[in-house]
Motif scaffolding. Structure first.
Motif, PDB file in Angstrom:
ATOM      1  N   ALA A  97      -9.298 -10.313  -4.802  1.00 20.28           N
ATOM      2  CA  ALA A  97      -9.182 -11.413  -5.764  1.00 20.28           C
ATOM      3  C   ALA A  97      -8.905 -10.873  -7.156  1.00 20.28           C
ATOM      4  CB  ALA A  97     -10.468 -12.236  -5.754  1.00 20.28           C
ATOM      5  N   LEU A  98      -9.725  -9.921  -7.573  1.00 21.67           N
ATOM      6  CA  LEU A  98      -9.577  -9.398  -8.930  1.00 21.67           C
ATOM      7  C   LEU A  98      -8.226  -8.700  -9.096  1.00 21.67           C
ATOM      8  CD1 LEU A  98     -10.799  -8.905 -11.691  1.00 21.67           C
ATOM      9  CD2 LEU A  98     -11.883  -6.846 -10.796  1.00 21.67           C
ATOM     10  N   GLY A  99      -7.892  -7.851  -8.138  1.00 20.61           N
ATOM     11  CA  GLY A  99      -6.650  -7.099  -8.242  1.00 20.61           C
ATOM     12  C   GLY A  99      -5.429  -8.004  -8.232  1.00 20.61           C
ATOM     13  N   PHE A 100      -5.400  -8.935  -7.274  1.00 19.58           N
ATOM     14  CA  PHE A 100      -4.259  -9.833  -7.157  1.00 19.58           C
ATOM     15  C   PHE A 100      -4.082 -10.649  -8.439  1.00 19.58           C
ATOM     16  CE2 PHE A 100      -2.807 -14.168  -5.954  1.00 19.58           C
ATOM     17  CZ  PHE A 100      -1.498 -13.850  -5.631  1.00 19.58           C
ATOM     18  N   ASN A 101      -5.185 -11.193  -8.925  1.00 21.01           N
ATOM     19  CA  ASN A 101      -5.067 -12.029 -10.117  1.00 21.01           C
ATOM     20  C   ASN A 101      -4.667 -11.218 -11.341  1.00 21.01           C
ATOM     21  OD1 ASN A 101      -5.636 -14.840  -9.398  1.00 21.01           O
ATOM     22  ND2 ASN A 101      -7.507 -13.941  -8.567  1.00 21.01           N
ATOM     23  N   GLU A 140      -5.564  -2.793  -3.479  1.00 22.01           N
ATOM     24  CA  GLU A 140      -5.533  -4.067  -2.768  1.00 22.01           C
ATOM     25  C   GLU A 140      -4.799  -5.122  -3.594  1.00 22.01           C
ATOM     26  OE1 GLU A 140      -5.940  -4.190   0.118  1.00 22.01           O
ATOM     27  OE2 GLU A 140      -7.393  -2.645   0.659  1.00 22.01           O
ATOM     28  N   GLY A 141      -5.021  -5.087  -4.890  1.00 27.48           N
ATOM     29  CA  GLY A 141      -4.352  -6.049  -5.760  1.00 27.48           C
ATOM     30  C   GLY A 141      -2.837  -5.900  -5.693  1.00 27.48           C
ATOM     31  N   TRP A 142      -2.413  -4.665  -5.753  1.00 25.04           N
ATOM     32  CA  TRP A 142      -0.977  -4.349  -5.703  1.00 25.04           C
ATOM     33  C   TRP A 142      -0.385  -4.824  -4.370  1.00 25.04           C
ATOM     34  CZ3 TRP A 142       2.859  -2.648  -8.749  1.00 25.04           C
ATOM     35  CH2 TRP A 142       3.977  -2.020  -8.172  1.00 25.04           C
ATOM     36  N   ALA A 143      -1.044  -4.478  -3.266  1.00 21.63           N
ATOM     37  CA  ALA A 143      -0.528  -4.849  -1.947  1.00 21.63           C
ATOM     38  C   ALA A 143      -0.520  -6.364  -1.776  1.00 21.63           C
ATOM     39  CB  ALA A 143      -1.365  -4.190  -0.855  1.00 21.63           C
ATOM     40  N   HIS A 182       0.829  -1.213   0.000  1.00 24.54           N
ATOM     41  CA  HIS A 182       0.000   0.000   0.000  1.00 24.54           C
ATOM     42  C   HIS A 182       0.857   1.254   0.000  1.00 24.54           C
ATOM     43  CE1 HIS A 182      -3.882  -1.782   0.188  1.00 24.54           C
ATOM     44  NE2 HIS A 182      -3.668  -2.422   1.323  1.00 24.54           N
ATOM     45  N   ASN A 183       1.888   1.218   0.817  1.00 27.90           N
ATOM     46  CA  ASN A 183       2.741   2.396   0.958  1.00 27.90           C
ATOM     47  C   ASN A 183       3.290   2.850  -0.398  1.00 27.90           C
ATOM     48  OD1 ASN A 183       4.648   4.269   1.643  1.00 27.90           O
ATOM     49  ND2 ASN A 183       5.514   3.085   3.333  1.00 27.90           N
ATOM     50  N   SER A 184       3.811   1.918  -1.185  1.00 33.01           N
ATOM     51  CA  SER A 184       4.373   2.333  -2.474  1.00 33.01           C
ATOM     52  C   SER A 184       3.276   2.781  -3.421  1.00 33.01           C
ATOM     53  CB  SER A 184       5.194   1.197  -3.079  1.00 33.01           C
ATOM     54  OG  SER A 184       4.385   0.076  -3.290  1.00 33.01           O
TER      55      SER A 184
END
Lengths: 426, 531
Positions: B349-353, B296-299, B140-142
């Motif tokens: 889920a969507l972001g991570f994938n 959220e996906g990025w983190a 999140h920080n970045s």
């Protein structure tokens, strides 16, 4: 670069103010819940909080959003058998929930009421609100435990107000003696030597030695004077420790007229009166028994449910209940073991020739044995013989209180004296 | 000695994917955390994060208890917030749920500030703390530091100062004007919070120098005293120009709170300042609302990648990884639409994938990927991911990067719900003709301006009753929810202090009108006549 901070010891009640604001805003709902609970609960069951239900629409924070209707298209995961062009029936009721990205409030329908708990303190606070109790009394009743301070010797730390002067000075003296002992012994020796030196002829006198002794004497005197008269380590303080107040047993008699003229509202009012007495006793005694006596033309000892919620009709003979109370006291509650409290509620109706008898029983068989006796008359049309007889008692006897009650706020004065006095202890 | 050499050799050979025999020298083996261990994990994670070029604000990791986490929750993630009953409501609801065991607490809360504050809960085990550090303090920080929306719209270094200022200011107002009075203004502002953001114009940095602000405030105040707008002395100007000026604002204004702050005729200066505070807070959260999936996906992608990297280096134990993976897979689970657990698409889920998919497209593209993503297939995945993180928001990110493969994996399908039809229509599914359509629809789903009704301040009756008219431009014929709309209009009237009207327009035809007058509310529907 990271800093790791331990915040666990920081305050954890950051939200207390917000919660308080919330409770304040919805006090109407909470009050209603408390009022309902008072009716529902047993008078001995006021030690817990209460569940409050607020309708969702009252607590809603509005914002602009779409309602039902129009054209909505959403994407959903987990397709199993659909192919494009399929048509599906609208799901029951949930037509509005179409894929607006996880915003449950969009669906509008089927929201539960907002339910939360208030704790016991808040419960009592709302209960007391109507009763117009002074703050001190509220604290006393809601307070967890009552303590008194007792002396517990002397310690070497404390606040200046508690300095024990005698002990501090004694400490200082002994310290001075201890620290200056060696010096004073030497001083004494030097002084004797000086006397001797001075006693010899001035020509034969050892001047060098005398000068040395004078110097030593001056040095030692300076040194002794240098020891402080009082030092911080001498200070002694009185110690007081909290001790729970000694408690003992009490029995509370609830006497109520249940004749046809007492309706449910009056009984609910009476219930608040009994609760208040019970709360007071609860704070002061470890063990409390409650005896319920109801009466119309004859009296009967009953359980709480029957006491408040069963109806009788017919006339009223108050003395029957008082007689029964006197009997119960004699049978089961020896006055050297029990603190006895009496609380009587009625609408004032009584057979006229019965009232003097009531006064007789009260003054002779009951009042000598009880700590406090309180009488309330609820919504009387006009005072009758019973009130007048009781007024005579009231004038004579200190631990008897009476009050006419039109609303809940009138209940407290009955107990005013009781709450002002120190609780009776054995 | 020999072992150490071997371990460093593995590291430099950069072939963890092939799983060569790694000598395990874990940072720790137990699952209880200590401050030393948290520090050790943070150092390791930080080292790996540098390896992947994650650029972050300094971290301030705060260990807090569960109760404090509940507190932090209900102040919607603001480390300091002004007092308001609605936060109390959240707190009551959440602590209720928590104490009944209906809800676990979030593992972490992270605040977009400089230094970046992340809360770790003391109840968590060491693997969970490490996961949170990787997720929040580096993921999140970045994102906060580099995504264009955050860079444009928020000022991480001054937000805490501003919130402290806001809290104190509101407290002073409460002391002076009474809690109820202030609460009323706040209620009204909160109702309009979503309409207190500038979407296109970059705001001035929040809480510039204190002096500067004060000076500006005084200036504004003086200016208000001679507000040309509410001038009652007849102007000498010719009639022709006056007709034109009668339409105010000249252009419709979408930032309703800003419009009120500047133009509401009877607000006291302190009330304007409160409007401004709510507006600033709304603006601060605006980027977060637009980048949920990406953020959220990025983190999530990075906690997964960083911890796996450490595992491949032999710094983490198998037990650690099992606990971590179990939590991780729970977080990125997407229930299908017909599951009772389904409540929309899980942004994690969507972001991570999607993030993983971008890496896959870069590293081992298929023929399909080359066709769909010619510019990124085969490129350096770290570069590409950084580019994607920096320059998109949810809507454009999905439009740009959602691959057919992922649409197939999620089995996405689009459903049309039209109130003119009796049935729902499946308009597209995860097949060749449907990919682009599904992707376009999904992207629109994250377009805030589509989800929120388009309402603008349209006109003020300057010469007459000073009433304010809002216009709602209907999109896809979607009407406003009448009950809430009426309540919000009442709140708006409280701020404007004169009558407020709202016209709901469909292609220049008025479909509905709300008239909020001093003691009455009128809701007129023209729909029947129109259709």
């Amino acid at each position: 670069m990271s800093y790791i901070v331990d915040r666990r010891l920081n305050g954890k009640n950051k939200s207390a103010v917000n919660r308080q604001r919330f409770v304040h805003r919805y006090r109407k709902h909470i009050k209603k819940a408390v009022a309902d609970a008072v009716t529902r609960r047993s008078i001995t069951d006021i030690e817990t909080g209460e569940t409050v239900t607020i309708p969702r629409e009252d607590i809603n924070e509005p914002f602009f959003h779409h309602g039902r209707g129009g054209r909505k298209e959403g994407v959903h995961p987990g397709n199993k058998e659909f192919v494009s062009g399929d048509t599906i029936d609208r799901p029951e009721g949930g037509g509005g929930s179409g894929g607006s990205g996880g915003k449950p409030s969009d669906s509008g329908e089927g929201m539960d009421d907002f339910v939360f708990q208030i704790n016991q303190n808040e419960f009592l606070e709302f209960l007391f609100e109507d009763l117009a109790l002074p703050n001190l009394i509220k604290r006393q009743l809601a307070g967890v435990e009552s303590f008194k301070y007792v002396r517990a010797g002397v310690v070497n730390q404390g606040n200046p107000a508690k300095i024990n002067i005698m002990r501090s000075m004694r400490q200082a003296t002994s310290r001075r003696i201890a620290l200056t002992g060696a010096s004073r012994k030497k001083l004494r020796e030097y002084k004797e030597e000086r006397e001797k030196l001075l006693a010899t002829d001035s020509i034969l006198r050892d001047q060098a030695r005398l000068a040395f002794v004078d110097k030593e004497i001056a040095r030692l005197e300076r040194r002794i004077a240098g020891i402080p008269f009082v030092d911080t380590i001498d200070l002694r303080y009185n110690l007081h420790v909290k001790q729970p107040k000694p408690t003992s047993r009490a029995v509370m008699f609830c006497v109520m007229d249940v004749s046809g003229s007492m309706n449910q509202d009056m009984k609910d009012m009476a219930k608040r009166f009994f609760i208040l007495l019970y709360l007071f006793l609860k704070r002061n005694y470890e063990k409390i028994e409650v005896v319920f006596i109801r009466h119309h033309t004859s009296a009967k000892e009953v359980d709480e449910q029957e006491f408040f919620y069963s109806r009788e009709t017919g006339g009223t003979i108050v003395s029957s209940a008082l007689k029964l109370m006197a009997e119960v006291i004699e049978d089961r509650y020896p006055i050297d073991e029990w603190n006895i409290y009496g609380a009587q509620a009625s609408d004032g109706d009584n057979w006229n020739d019965d009232s003097p008898l009531c006064r007789k029983i009260l003054t002779e068989d009951i009042l000598p044995f009880v700590q406090y006796y309180a009488y309330i008359e609820i919504n009387p049309r006009r005072h009758q013989a019973l009130w007048r007889e009781y007024e005579l008692i009231n004038a004579e006897i200190e631990h008897f209180a009476m009050q006419e009650i039109a609303e809940a706020g009138d209940i407290y004065p009955v107990f005013r004296e009781l709450f002002q006095r120190r609780p009776a202890t054995k | 000695m020999h072992e150490a050499n071997q371990a460093s050799a593995d590291e430099s050979s950069e072939a963890p994917m092939l799983h060569p025999p790694v000598v395990r020298q874990p940072i720790s083996t137990e699952s209880e955390w200590t401050f030393e261990l948290i520090d050790a994990y943070d150092r390791e994670i930080s080292r790996v994060a540098k390896h992947y070029r994650l650029d972050t604000y300094p971290n301030q990791i705060e260990i807090i208890s569960a109760e404090q986490m509940l507190d932090a929750y209900s102040s919607v993630g603001m480390p300091v917030g002004y007092h308001h009953w609605s936060y109390g409501k959240h707190f009551v609801a959440q602590s209720q749920q928590y104490h009944r065991g209906q809800m676990g607490l979030a593992y972490e809360i992270v605040i977009n500030s400089n230094p970046c504050i992340a809360y770790l809960m003391e109840e968590n085990t060491l693997p969970m703390q490490a996961l949170v550090i990787a997720h929040a303090c580096y993921g999140h920080n970045s994102f906060f530091k580099n995504n264009y929306l955050f860079r444009t719209w928020t000022d991480a270094s001054s937000i805490i100062d501003y919130l402290v200022f806001a809290k104190n200011y509101i407290q002073r107002c409460e002391e002076r004007y009474g809690v109820d009075e202030v609460e009323a203004v706040l209620d009204s502002c909160h109702a309009l919070m979503n309409y207190g953001v500038d979407r296109y114009k970059r705001p001035a940095p929040i809480s510039a120098e204190e002096e500067n602000r004060r000076q500006k405030e005084r200036e504004e105040y003086l200016q208000r005293q001679i507000n040309e707008l509410w001038r009652t002395i007849p102007r000498a100007a010719s009639k022709g120009t006056e007709d034109q000026e009668l339409h105010f604002p000249k252009e419709p204004q979408e930032n309703l709170l800003y419009f009120i702050e500047k133009n509401a005729p009877l607000l006291e200066p302190w009330q304007r300042e409160i409007v401004r505070i709510v507006r600033k807070v709304a603006q601060y959260f605006y980027p977060q609302r637009q980048t949920q999936v990406m953020n959220e996906g990025w983190a999530t992608f990075w906690h997964y990648t960083l911890l796996n990297h450490l595992y491949d280096e032999g710094k983490l134990t198998d037990g650690f990884m099992l606990e971590f993976l179990q939590n991780h897979s729970a977080v990125v689970y997407q229930p299908p639409f017909d599951s009772k657990y389904y409540s929309g698409i899980n942004p994690y889920a969507l972001g991570f994938n999607m993030m993983r998919d971008i890496r896959r497209i870069c590293e081992s593209p298929t023929e399909e990927d080359r066709q769909w993503f010619p510019e990124i297939a085969g490129s350096n995945w770290v570069d590409t991911l950084h580019f994607a993180m920096q320059n998109f928001k949810d809507e454009s990110f999905i439009q740009q990067f959602l691959s057919p493969k992922l649409i197939r994996e999620f089995k996405f399908f689009a459903i049309l719900d039209d109130d003119l039809e009796n049935k729902l229509h499946v308009t597209a599914i995860h097949n060749d003709p449907g990919y682009r359509y599904v992707r376009e629809r999904l992207s629109q789903q994250y377009n805030l301006s589509m989800n929120e009704p388009n309402i603008q301040a349209y006109n003020v009756n300057l010469r007459g009753d000073r009433s304010l008219t809002l216009r709602h431009i209907r999109h896809n014929r979607r009407p406003l929810e009448p009950k809430d709309t009426e309540s919000v209009l009442k709140h708006l009237r409280r701020l404007w202090k004169f009558d407020v009207h709202l016209e709901s327009m469909q292609d220049d035809r008025m479909m509905e009108a709300y008239h909020c007058r001093e003691n009455s509310m009128e809701h007129i529907s023209y729909e029947e006549k129109a259709s």
